[in-house]
Design an enzyme around this catalytic site. Sequence first.
Site, PDB file in Angstrom:
ATOM      1  N   THR A 131      -5.729   4.056  -3.276  1.00 46.87           N
ATOM      2  CA  THR A 131      -4.538   3.242  -3.013  1.00 46.87           C
ATOM      3  C   THR A 131      -3.964   3.544  -1.637  1.00 46.87           C
ATOM      4  O   THR A 131      -4.111   4.672  -1.138  1.00 46.87           O
ATOM      5  CB  THR A 131      -3.474   3.542  -4.101  1.00 46.87           C
ATOM      6  OG1 THR A 131      -2.206   3.094  -3.644  1.00 46.87           O
ATOM      7  CG2 THR A 131      -3.330   5.033  -4.372  1.00 46.87           C
ATOM      8  N   ASP A 132      -3.274   2.555  -1.063  1.00 50.07           N
ATOM      9  CA  ASP A 132      -2.598   2.801   0.223  1.00 50.07           C
ATOM     10  C   ASP A 132      -1.463   3.809   0.072  1.00 50.07           C
ATOM     11  O   ASP A 132      -0.960   4.338   1.072  1.00 50.07           O
ATOM     12  CB  ASP A 132      -2.081   1.480   0.829  1.00 50.07           C
ATOM     13  CG  ASP A 132      -1.059   0.750  -0.036  1.00 50.07           C
ATOM     14  OD1 ASP A 132      -0.816   1.174  -1.181  1.00 50.07           O
ATOM     15  OD2 ASP A 132      -0.505  -0.262   0.443  1.00 50.07           O
ATOM     16  N   GLU A 133      -1.051   4.075  -1.180  1.00 55.60           N
ATOM     17  CA  GLU A 133       0.077   4.997  -1.383  1.00 55.60           C
ATOM     18  C   GLU A 133      -0.255   6.428  -0.958  1.00 55.60           C
ATOM     19  O   GLU A 133       0.643   7.246  -0.788  1.00 55.60           O
ATOM     20  CB  GLU A 133       0.541   4.952  -2.843  1.00 55.60           C
ATOM     21  CG  GLU A 133       1.040   3.574  -3.224  1.00 55.60           C
ATOM     22  CD  GLU A 133       1.758   3.518  -4.552  1.00 55.60           C
ATOM     23  OE1 GLU A 133       2.382   4.514  -4.941  1.00 55.60           O
ATOM     24  OE2 GLU A 133       1.678   2.465  -5.208  1.00 55.60           O
ATOM     25  N   TYR A 159       1.879  10.498  -8.641  1.00 52.22           N
ATOM     26  CA  TYR A 159       0.764   9.541  -8.721  1.00 52.22           C
ATOM     27  C   TYR A 159      -0.041   9.540  -7.425  1.00 52.22           C
ATOM     28  O   TYR A 159      -1.260   9.757  -7.432  1.00 52.22           O
ATOM     29  CB  TYR A 159       1.301   8.126  -9.015  1.00 52.22           C
ATOM     30  CG  TYR A 159       0.304   7.022  -8.690  1.00 52.22           C
ATOM     31  CD1 TYR A 159      -0.873   6.886  -9.415  1.00 52.22           C
ATOM     32  CD2 TYR A 159       0.539   6.119  -7.642  1.00 52.22           C
ATOM     33  CE1 TYR A 159      -1.800   5.884  -9.101  1.00 52.22           C
ATOM     34  CE2 TYR A 159      -0.375   5.123  -7.332  1.00 52.22           C
ATOM     35  CZ  TYR A 159      -1.544   5.013  -8.061  1.00 52.22           C
ATOM     36  OH  TYR A 159      -2.457   4.033  -7.753  1.00 52.22           O
ATOM     37  N   LYS A 163      -3.936  10.749  -6.479  1.00 54.01           N
ATOM     38  CA  LYS A 163      -4.966   9.864  -5.912  1.00 54.01           C
ATOM     39  C   LYS A 163      -5.491  10.436  -4.592  1.00 54.01           C
ATOM     40  O   LYS A 163      -6.692  10.376  -4.303  1.00 54.01           O
ATOM     41  CB  LYS A 163      -4.397   8.457  -5.687  1.00 54.01           C
ATOM     42  CG  LYS A 163      -4.011   7.697  -6.946  1.00 54.01           C
ATOM     43  CD  LYS A 163      -5.163   7.390  -7.877  1.00 54.01           C
ATOM     44  CE  LYS A 163      -6.104   6.356  -7.325  1.00 54.01           C
ATOM     45  NZ  LYS A 163      -7.181   6.032  -8.311  1.00 54.01           N
TER      46      LYS A 163
HETATM   47  N1  LIG Z   1      -2.479  -1.988  -9.378  1.00 50.34           N
HETATM   48  C1  LIG Z   1      -2.455  -1.867  -8.051  1.00 50.34           C
HETATM   49  O1  LIG Z   1      -1.704  -2.580  -7.378  1.00 50.34           O
HETATM   50  C2  LIG Z   1      -3.360  -0.871  -7.367  1.00 50.34           C
HETATM   51  C3  LIG Z   1      -3.405  -0.866  -5.978  1.00 50.34           C
HETATM   52  C4  LIG Z   1      -4.283   0.019  -5.344  1.00 50.34           C
HETATM   53  C5  LIG Z   1      -5.078   0.850  -6.091  1.00 50.34           C
HETATM   54  N2  LIG Z   1      -5.006   0.839  -7.439  1.00 50.34           N
HETATM   55  C6  LIG Z   1      -5.900   1.719  -8.198  1.00 50.34           C
HETATM   56  O2  LIG Z   1      -6.783   0.879  -8.921  1.00 50.34           O
HETATM   57  C7  LIG Z   1      -7.175   1.505 -10.151  1.00 50.34           C
HETATM   58  C8  LIG Z   1      -6.894   0.583 -11.305  1.00 50.34           C
HETATM   59  O3  LIG Z   1      -5.498   0.259 -11.312  1.00 50.34           O
HETATM   60  P1  LIG Z   1      -4.890  -0.719 -12.398  1.00 50.34           P
HETATM   61  O4  LIG Z   1      -3.648  -1.273 -11.835  1.00 50.34           O
HETATM   62  O5  LIG Z   1      -5.956  -1.609 -12.902  1.00 50.34           O
HETATM   63  O6  LIG Z   1      -4.516   0.335 -13.531  1.00 50.34           O
HETATM   64  P2  LIG Z   1      -4.218   0.122 -15.075  1.00 50.34           P
HETATM   65  O7  LIG Z   1      -3.180   1.145 -15.401  1.00 50.34           O
HETATM   66  O8  LIG Z   1      -3.961  -1.312 -15.379  1.00 50.34           O
HETATM   67  O9  LIG Z   1      -5.601   0.496 -15.788  1.00 50.34           O
HETATM   68  C9  LIG Z   1      -6.081   1.783 -15.858  1.00 50.34           C
HETATM   69  C10 LIG Z   1      -7.182   1.828 -16.916  1.00 50.34           C
HETATM   70  O10 LIG Z   1      -7.715   3.159 -16.926  1.00 50.34           O
HETATM   71  C11 LIG Z   1      -7.822   3.579 -18.278  1.00 50.34           C
HETATM   72  N3  LIG Z   1      -7.712   5.051 -18.312  1.00 50.34           N
HETATM   73  C12 LIG Z   1      -6.612   5.796 -18.046  1.00 50.34           C
HETATM   74  N4  LIG Z   1      -6.899   7.110 -18.203  1.00 50.34           N
HETATM   75  C13 LIG Z   1      -8.215   7.178 -18.545  1.00 50.34           C
HETATM   76  C14 LIG Z   1      -9.097   8.259 -18.831  1.00 50.34           C
HETATM   77  N5  LIG Z   1      -8.669   9.533 -18.799  1.00 50.34           N
HETATM   78  N6  LIG Z   1     -10.382   7.977 -19.134  1.00 50.34           N
HETATM   79  C15 LIG Z   1     -10.819   6.691 -19.180  1.00 50.34           C
HETATM   80  N7  LIG Z   1     -10.014   5.631 -18.946  1.00 50.34           N
HETATM   81  C16 LIG Z   1      -8.725   5.875 -18.624  1.00 50.34           C
HETATM   82  C17 LIG Z   1      -6.689   2.892 -19.005  1.00 50.34           C
HETATM   83  O11 LIG Z   1      -6.913   2.830 -20.404  1.00 50.34           O
HETATM   84  C18 LIG Z   1      -6.687   1.526 -18.326  1.00 50.34           C
HETATM   85  O12 LIG Z   1      -7.579   0.648 -18.967  1.00 50.34           O
HETATM   86  C19 LIG Z   1      -6.406   2.815 -10.205  1.00 50.34           C
HETATM   87  O13 LIG Z   1      -7.255   3.834  -9.781  1.00 50.34           O
HETATM   88  C20 LIG Z   1      -5.255   2.620  -9.220  1.00 50.34           C
HETATM   89  O14 LIG Z   1      -4.889   3.857  -8.650  1.00 50.34           O
HETATM   90  C21 LIG Z   1      -4.154  -0.007  -8.103  1.00 50.34           C
END
Ligand SMILES: NC(=O)c1ccc[n+]([C@@H]2O[C@H](COP(=O)([O-])OP(=O)(O)OC[C@H]3O[C@@H](n4cnc5c(N)ncnc54)[C@H](O)[C@@H]3O)[C@@H](O)[C@H]2O)c1
Length: 346
Positions: A131-133, A159, A163
């Site tokens: 993430t950009d964070e 968080y 990451k």
């Molecule tokens: N949402 C955003 O805007 C955004 C932006 C940049 C990066 N990201 C990154 O993208 C990725 C996905 O984000 P998202 O928004 O889809 O998240 P989300 O919270 O919607 O989904 C996360 C998924 O991971 C699963 N999970 C959590 N812990 C787990 C574990 N220990 N073992 C197996 N599965 C597990 C959860 O059940 C869920 O299905 C993350 O790594 C996040 O850091 C998200």
Amino acid sequence: MAWNSDKTIIVTGGAGFIGSNFIFYLRKKYPDIRIVCPDKLTYAGNMTTVAPLLNDDKFRFVRLDICDRKGVYELFDEEKPDIVVNFAAESHVDRSIDSPEVFLQTNITGTSVLMDACREYGNVRFHQISTDEVYGDLPLDRPDMLFTEETPLDPSSPYSSSKASADLLAMAYYRTYGLPVTVSRCSNNYGPYQFPEKLIPLMIVNALNNKSLPVYGEGLNIRDWLYVEDHCRAVDLILQKGRVGEVYNIGGNTEMKNIDIVKLICKALGRSEELIVHVEDRKGHDKRYAIDHSKLSSELGWKPLTDFGKGIKNTIEWYVEHREWWEPVISGEYQRYYEKMYGERT
Ligand SMILES: NC(=O)c1ccc[n+]([C@@H]2O[C@H](COP(=O)([O-])OP(=O)(O)OC[C@H]3O[C@@H](n4cnc5c(N)ncnc54)[C@H](O)[C@@H]3O)[C@@H](O)[C@H]2O)c1
């Protein structure tokens, strides 16, 4: 480049927002590849999202915690993956402020378990979704400043610290063990299947239910927004053509103040802005994120294709038309779906 039936890709966290969108994207673009989705099904994982794929014999869902080393190794042993893309994470900043520990477990330890499995089972190609964070934040009054891949890591929340730690581990596995690793750092995503605790789906769902729209502080914090499908396309390109050992920024060139997004949603749904309530600001709230994605654009030819106007329209329409997806999320019913419908099948 195309992948065919001899490819097996593990997509962790595929019952969550971006992971599920990535699985749908892959299934459409590469109908023959085998897709394996281990997901722990935390509160953020929703089995109903991937349920339509359960009859597809080239898709397998496994309820599995990525921190469970034995389970992860068994899965690698059975599936012999060519590629692993790690979306599994605890992803909500507010929850990390309340209880950091599970973030360290899943986001750091879980990532290292997956990479150990990649080493153990044939130096498997590994991509870490970040993430950009991890870069911290930028001042509101310096629109000239953007995050590049060289910006020092300076995360603000548990968080983003977790990451950033995983990113450093990924690079260390590349350098120390020669694991073929890439990392992508993306800005805020929006689109279908996002859990309604995050800004855009929360505001849409609350507005549809005529509930108040809670905005942190004055709502002046700025985020760079990217439609989820553009993120999926970027990850696909990095897997196909990216250089291992490299980090790629992914961004939408769309900086918006939170309050402006909320007002836009009110307007689109015909709701009064009087629903907006300003609540106490998040601790350590990052002011502004803005991404320079020129490395990804110049090396791999990527650019965002969905402008914000179109993307937000699609997203709002999707939530309007898919109450059957989000109402069980709000009621908690979705968490019983796995046992009820699919406990025997995965
Ligand atoms: N949402 C955003 O805007 C955004 C932006 C940049 C990066 N990201 C990154 O993208 C990725 C996905 O984000 P998202 O928004 O889809 O998240 P989300 O919270 O919607 O989904 C996360 C998924 O991971 C699963 N999970 C959590 N812990 C787990 C574990 N220990 N073992 C197996 N599965 C597990 C959860 O059940 C869920 O299905 C993350 O790594 C996040 O850091 C998200």
